[in-house]
Design a protein around this motif. Sequence first.
Motif, PDB file in Angstrom:
ATOM      1  N   GLN A   1      -3.139   5.969 -72.865  1.00 58.70           N
ATOM      2  CA  GLN A   1      -2.766   7.354 -73.138  1.00 58.70           C
ATOM      3  C   GLN A   1      -3.954   8.244 -72.782  1.00 58.70           C
ATOM      4  OE1 GLN A   1       0.105   8.226 -73.448  1.00 58.70           O
ATOM      5  NE2 GLN A   1       1.241   7.287 -75.112  1.00 58.70           N
ATOM      6  N   PRO A   2      -3.761   9.443 -72.297  1.00 57.15           N
ATOM      7  CA  PRO A   2      -2.503  10.170 -72.173  1.00 57.15           C
ATOM      8  C   PRO A   2      -1.733   9.887 -70.890  1.00 57.15           C
ATOM      9  CG  PRO A   2      -4.246  11.606 -71.436  1.00 57.15           C
ATOM     10  CD  PRO A   2      -4.899  10.293 -71.873  1.00 57.15           C
TER      11      PRO A   2
ATOM     12  N   GLU B   1       2.010   8.877 -71.218  1.00 61.12           N
ATOM     13  CA  GLU B   1       2.851  10.028 -71.580  1.00 61.12           C
ATOM     14  C   GLU B   1       3.055  10.959 -70.388  1.00 61.12           C
ATOM     15  OE1 GLU B   1       5.311  12.526 -73.582  1.00 61.12           O
ATOM     16  OE2 GLU B   1       4.627  10.555 -74.248  1.00 61.12           O
TER      17      GLU B   1
ATOM     18  N   LEU C   1      -1.269  18.006 -75.095  1.00 55.80           N
ATOM     19  CA  LEU C   1      -1.084  16.721 -75.769  1.00 55.80           C
ATOM     20  C   LEU C   1      -2.300  16.422 -76.640  1.00 55.80           C
ATOM     21  CD1 LEU C   1       0.110  14.576 -72.721  1.00 55.80           C
ATOM     22  CD2 LEU C   1       1.543  15.600 -74.495  1.00 55.80           C
TER      23      LEU C   1
ATOM     24  N   LEU D   1      -0.325  10.428 -79.776  1.00 59.82           N
ATOM     25  CA  LEU D   1       0.579   9.753 -78.842  1.00 59.82           C
ATOM     26  C   LEU D   1       0.789   8.298 -79.261  1.00 59.82           C
ATOM     27  CD1 LEU D   1      -0.842  11.168 -75.491  1.00 59.82           C
ATOM     28  CD2 LEU D   1       1.272  11.841 -76.656  1.00 59.82           C
TER      29      LEU D   1
END
Length: 157
Positions: A28-29, A32, A77, A82
């Motif tokens: 992550q990120p 995502e 984000l 996440l």
Amino acid sequence: MDPSVWEYLLTSQEQSPDKERIALAIQQPWAELILQGKKTIEIRSTMTNQRGRFYVYASRKPSQLPCALVAAAEHHLEIEQLPKGVILGTVELMDARSAKASDALAACVPPELLVNRQAWILQNPFRLPQELSPRFLPYGIWFYPFQRKPAAGDSLR
């Protein structure tokens, strides 16, 4: 909608995961951003001959690269919020080639990180309606989350 995504949606039985489908662990990120369709190039140090749809597994540890924080902030984000350690969706690997400086925007990284790297071209992300917990954890670049590794020579489905 791309016909392959439509076909996938019609034939997908996500309550019973595809045991033949291979997965790629992505921190992550980045995972995502791939599923949101904002990151369409995955940067890796090695080339791959794999093609087709694969599971996107969000690694347990997030990326430690400074540009990960920048990318997360640019796309609103919070990395710590996440999901990690689960399969989030699928995406198609269409091609792989040497990375170019012009890939930076699609890869969500600065051009200097693309030197001597490979660009894996992604299309048609699909977020699963429910996150899946893999039965088997990553043991290499590619892994099979719901079965033991098949015999050598088997390919992505």
